[in-house]
Design an enzyme around this catalytic site. Sequence first.
Site, PDB file in Angstrom:
ATOM      1  N   GLU A 112       0.899  -1.086   0.090  1.00 26.82           N
ATOM      2  CA  GLU A 112       0.003   0.132   0.024  1.00 26.82           C
ATOM      3  C   GLU A 112       0.729   1.106  -0.120  1.00 26.82           C
ATOM      4  O   GLU A 112       0.419   2.410  -0.505  1.00 26.82           O
ATOM      5  CB  GLU A 112      -0.916   0.129   1.109  1.00 26.82           C
ATOM      6  CG  GLU A 112      -2.032  -0.977   1.159  1.00 26.82           C
ATOM      7  CD  GLU A 112      -3.134  -0.893   2.187  1.00 26.82           C
ATOM      8  OE1 GLU A 112      -4.242  -1.519   1.978  1.00 26.82           O
ATOM      9  OE2 GLU A 112      -2.904  -0.154   3.193  1.00 26.82           O
ATOM     10  N   GLU A 158      -7.036  -6.109  -6.872  1.00 30.03           N
ATOM     11  CA  GLU A 158      -8.082  -5.951  -5.882  1.00 30.03           C
ATOM     12  C   GLU A 158      -8.687  -4.530  -5.968  1.00 30.03           C
ATOM     13  O   GLU A 158      -9.586  -4.218  -5.160  1.00 30.03           O
ATOM     14  CB  GLU A 158      -7.342  -6.008  -4.508  1.00 30.03           C
ATOM     15  CG  GLU A 158      -6.716  -7.247  -4.253  1.00 30.03           C
ATOM     16  CD  GLU A 158      -6.285  -7.602  -2.710  1.00 30.03           C
ATOM     17  OE1 GLU A 158      -6.307  -6.564  -1.869  1.00 30.03           O
ATOM     18  OE2 GLU A 158      -5.688  -8.520  -2.512  1.00 30.03           O
ATOM     19  N   GLU A 160      -7.489  -1.566  -6.108  1.00 34.02           N
ATOM     20  CA  GLU A 160      -6.742  -0.563  -4.630  1.00 34.02           C
ATOM     21  C   GLU A 160      -6.281   0.481  -5.679  1.00 34.02           C
ATOM     22  O   GLU A 160      -5.529   0.207  -6.868  1.00 34.02           O
ATOM     23  CB  GLU A 160      -5.690  -1.365  -4.043  1.00 34.02           C
ATOM     24  CG  GLU A 160      -6.294  -2.342  -3.094  1.00 34.02           C
ATOM     25  CD  GLU A 160      -5.594  -2.877  -2.245  1.00 34.02           C
ATOM     26  OE1 GLU A 160      -5.791  -3.290  -0.959  1.00 34.02           O
ATOM     27  OE2 GLU A 160      -4.300  -3.063  -2.502  1.00 34.02           O
TER      28      GLU A 160
END
Length: 205
Positions: A112, A158, A160
Amino acid sequence: MSEFFKPDPDAVEILRRESCFSGFYRLERLHLRHRQFSGEMGPLLSRELFVRHDAVCVLPYDPQRDEVVLIEQFRVGSMGKCSNPWLLELVAGLIDKDEEPDQVARREAVEEAGLVLGELWPISRYFPSPGGSDELVHLYVGRCNSEGAGGIHGLAEEGEDIRVHVLPFEEALQAVKDGRINNAASIIALQWLALNRTEVCGLWL
Protein backbone atom coordinates in the site's frame (compact mmCIF):
# COMPACT_ATOMS: atom_id res chain seq x y z
CA MET A 1 -13.36 0.10 43.65
CA SER A 2 -16.00 -1.04 41.18
CA GLU A 3 -16.25 -4.76 40.59
CA PHE A 4 -16.64 -5.72 36.95
CA PHE A 5 -18.76 -8.56 35.65
CA LYS A 6 -17.01 -11.94 35.61
CA PRO A 7 -18.99 -14.32 33.38
CA ASP A 8 -19.22 -18.00 34.20
CA PRO A 9 -18.87 -20.64 31.43
CA ASP A 10 -22.66 -20.71 30.98
CA ALA A 11 -23.13 -16.93 30.87
CA VAL A 12 -24.11 -16.98 27.18
CA GLU A 13 -26.49 -19.55 25.71
CA ILE A 14 -26.68 -19.63 21.89
CA LEU A 15 -29.92 -21.38 20.97
CA ARG A 16 -29.71 -21.01 17.19
CA ARG A 17 -27.36 -19.58 14.59
CA GLU A 18 -28.57 -18.69 11.08
CA SER A 19 -26.49 -17.85 8.01
CA CYS A 20 -28.04 -14.78 6.35
CA PHE A 21 -25.30 -14.16 3.79
CA SER A 22 -21.95 -15.69 2.91
CA GLY A 23 -19.43 -14.04 0.61
CA PHE A 24 -16.06 -12.47 1.34
CA TYR A 25 -17.76 -11.44 4.58
CA ARG A 26 -20.58 -13.23 6.37
CA LEU A 27 -23.73 -12.11 8.08
CA GLU A 28 -25.18 -14.36 10.76
CA ARG A 29 -28.23 -14.08 12.99
CA LEU A 30 -27.81 -15.39 16.52
CA HIS A 31 -30.67 -16.28 18.85
CA LEU A 32 -29.24 -16.16 22.36
CA ARG A 33 -29.66 -15.38 26.00
CA HIS A 34 -27.04 -14.02 28.38
CA ARG A 35 -26.71 -13.69 32.11
CA GLN A 36 -27.75 -10.33 33.51
CA PHE A 37 -26.14 -8.40 36.34
CA SER A 38 -28.86 -9.73 38.66
CA GLY A 39 -27.51 -13.24 38.11
CA GLU A 40 -30.60 -14.39 36.21
CA MET A 41 -30.62 -15.34 32.52
CA GLY A 42 -32.10 -12.58 30.38
CA PRO A 43 -34.77 -12.81 27.68
CA LEU A 44 -34.26 -14.38 24.26
CA LEU A 45 -32.49 -11.94 21.94
CA SER A 46 -32.03 -11.95 18.17
CA ARG A 47 -28.84 -10.24 17.00
CA GLU A 48 -27.26 -9.93 13.55
CA LEU A 49 -23.49 -10.37 13.55
CA PHE A 50 -21.20 -9.11 10.78
CA VAL A 51 -18.47 -11.78 10.65
CA ARG A 52 -15.16 -10.30 9.45
CA HIS A 53 -11.55 -11.33 9.32
CA ASP A 54 -9.47 -9.63 11.98
CA ALA A 55 -7.58 -6.57 10.76
CA VAL A 56 -4.11 -5.10 11.14
CA CYS A 57 -3.42 -1.35 11.03
CA VAL A 58 0.02 0.24 11.22
CA LEU A 59 1.16 3.86 11.43
CA PRO A 60 4.55 4.16 9.68
CA TYR A 61 6.66 6.66 11.63
CA ASP A 62 10.10 8.09 10.81
CA PRO A 63 11.66 9.21 14.10
CA GLN A 64 14.60 10.87 12.33
CA ARG A 65 12.34 13.27 10.43
CA ASP A 66 9.40 13.16 12.86
CA GLU A 67 7.11 12.28 9.95
CA VAL A 68 4.28 9.82 9.50
CA VAL A 69 3.17 8.10 6.31
CA LEU A 70 -0.57 7.99 5.67
CA ILE A 71 -2.56 6.66 2.75
CA GLU A 72 -5.56 8.14 0.94
CA GLN A 73 -8.23 6.00 -0.68
CA PHE A 74 -11.96 5.89 -1.45
CA ARG A 75 -14.13 4.31 1.26
CA VAL A 76 -17.68 3.35 0.33
CA GLY A 77 -18.83 3.29 3.96
CA SER A 78 -18.20 7.01 4.37
CA MET A 79 -20.35 8.10 1.39
CA GLY A 80 -23.19 10.32 2.46
CA LYS A 81 -21.77 10.71 5.97
CA CYS A 82 -18.98 13.17 5.17
CA SER A 83 -18.17 15.61 2.37
CA ASN A 84 -15.18 13.64 1.10
CA PRO A 85 -15.21 9.81 1.00
CA TRP A 86 -11.49 9.70 0.15
CA LEU A 87 -10.09 9.17 3.65
CA LEU A 88 -6.63 9.60 5.16
CA GLU A 89 -5.84 6.34 6.89
CA LEU A 90 -3.22 3.99 8.21
CA VAL A 91 -1.72 1.18 6.19
CA ALA A 92 -4.07 -1.74 6.86
CA GLY A 93 -5.13 -5.22 5.79
CA LEU A 94 -7.11 -8.27 6.82
CA ILE A 95 -5.70 -11.45 8.31
CA ASP A 96 -7.23 -13.69 5.66
CA LYS A 97 -4.29 -16.06 5.25
CA ASP A 98 -2.11 -18.13 7.57
CA GLU A 99 -0.19 -15.08 8.79
CA GLU A 100 0.64 -13.43 12.09
CA PRO A 101 -0.50 -9.81 12.59
CA ASP A 102 3.06 -8.45 12.35
CA GLN A 103 3.54 -10.24 9.03
CA VAL A 104 0.37 -8.64 7.67
CA ALA A 105 1.59 -5.21 8.81
CA ARG A 106 4.86 -5.62 6.93
CA ARG A 107 3.22 -7.04 3.79
CA GLU A 108 0.60 -4.31 3.61
CA ALA A 109 3.22 -1.58 4.11
CA VAL A 110 4.96 -2.77 0.96
CA GLU A 111 1.74 -3.21 -1.05
CA GLU A 112 0.00 0.00 0.00
CA ALA A 113 2.88 2.42 0.58
CA GLY A 114 6.05 0.93 -0.88
CA LEU A 115 7.62 0.89 2.59
CA VAL A 116 9.81 -1.66 4.30
CA LEU A 117 9.15 -1.38 8.03
CA GLY A 118 11.71 -1.79 10.76
CA GLU A 119 10.64 -2.38 14.35
CA LEU A 120 6.95 -2.71 15.11
CA TRP A 121 5.56 -1.27 18.35
CA PRO A 122 2.24 -2.85 19.37
CA ILE A 123 -0.25 -0.20 20.50
CA SER A 124 -3.45 -2.10 21.21
CA ARG A 125 -5.94 -4.73 20.16
CA TYR A 126 -9.50 -3.45 20.12
CA PHE A 127 -13.01 -4.12 18.80
CA PRO A 128 -14.10 -1.23 16.53
CA SER A 129 -17.83 -2.09 16.61
CA PRO A 130 -18.58 -4.97 19.01
CA GLY A 131 -22.31 -4.29 19.02
CA GLY A 132 -22.62 -5.90 15.61
CA SER A 133 -19.24 -7.13 14.36
CA ASP A 134 -16.68 -9.64 15.63
CA GLU A 135 -13.71 -7.86 14.00
CA LEU A 136 -10.61 -7.42 16.17
CA VAL A 137 -8.02 -4.82 15.14
CA HIS A 138 -4.30 -5.24 15.85
CA LEU A 139 -2.79 -1.74 15.95
CA TYR A 140 0.92 -0.89 15.56
CA VAL A 141 3.39 1.92 15.02
CA GLY A 142 6.09 0.85 12.59
CA ARG A 143 9.51 2.41 12.19
CA CYS A 144 10.22 3.56 8.64
CA ASN A 145 12.36 5.79 6.47
CA SER A 146 9.96 8.30 4.95
CA GLU A 147 12.48 9.83 2.55
CA GLY A 148 11.18 9.43 -0.99
CA ALA A 149 7.88 7.88 0.10
CA GLY A 150 4.90 8.76 -2.06
CA GLY A 151 3.17 7.84 -5.28
CA ILE A 152 0.23 5.61 -6.15
CA HIS A 153 0.15 2.06 -4.80
CA GLY A 154 -2.17 -0.89 -4.20
CA LEU A 155 -2.99 -4.16 -5.89
CA ALA A 156 -4.73 -3.72 -9.25
CA GLU A 157 -6.43 -7.13 -8.94
CA GLU A 158 -8.13 -5.90 -5.76
CA GLY A 159 -9.19 -2.59 -7.31
CA GLU A 160 -6.92 -0.64 -4.96
CA ASP A 161 -6.05 2.95 -5.87
CA ILE A 162 -3.98 4.30 -2.98
CA ARG A 163 -2.08 7.58 -2.77
CA VAL A 164 0.71 7.95 -0.21
CA HIS A 165 1.23 11.11 1.85
CA VAL A 166 4.15 12.01 4.10
CA LEU A 167 3.20 14.47 6.84
CA PRO A 168 5.09 16.07 9.71
CA PHE A 169 3.74 14.48 12.87
CA GLU A 170 2.31 17.74 14.20
CA GLU A 171 0.47 18.34 10.93
CA ALA A 172 -1.08 14.87 11.09
CA LEU A 173 -2.12 15.46 14.69
CA GLN A 174 -3.71 18.76 13.70
CA ALA A 175 -5.65 16.90 11.00
CA VAL A 176 -7.14 14.77 13.78
CA LYS A 177 -8.11 17.90 15.72
CA ASP A 178 -9.61 19.48 12.59
CA GLY A 179 -11.63 16.37 11.74
CA ARG A 180 -9.81 15.77 8.44
CA ILE A 181 -8.65 12.43 9.81
CA ASN A 182 -11.91 10.82 10.90
CA ASN A 183 -11.39 7.06 11.18
CA ALA A 184 -10.83 5.22 14.44
CA ALA A 185 -7.51 3.44 13.85
CA SER A 186 -5.77 6.60 12.61
CA ILE A 187 -7.10 8.71 15.47
CA ILE A 188 -6.09 6.15 18.09
CA ALA A 189 -2.60 5.63 16.64
CA LEU A 190 -1.81 9.32 16.24
CA GLN A 191 -3.08 10.20 19.71
CA TRP A 192 -1.10 7.28 21.16
CA LEU A 193 2.05 8.52 19.42
CA ALA A 194 1.40 12.03 20.76
CA LEU A 195 1.43 10.59 24.28
CA ASN A 196 4.38 8.22 23.75
CA ARG A 197 6.58 9.93 21.14
CA THR A 198 9.35 10.74 23.62
CA GLU A 199 9.66 7.09 24.62
CA VAL A 200 9.44 5.86 21.03
CA CYS A 201 12.10 8.29 19.81
CA GLY A 202 14.29 7.45 22.81
CA LEU A 203 14.42 3.82 21.66
CA TRP A 204 14.34 4.32 17.87
CA LEU A 205 16.80 7.22 17.44
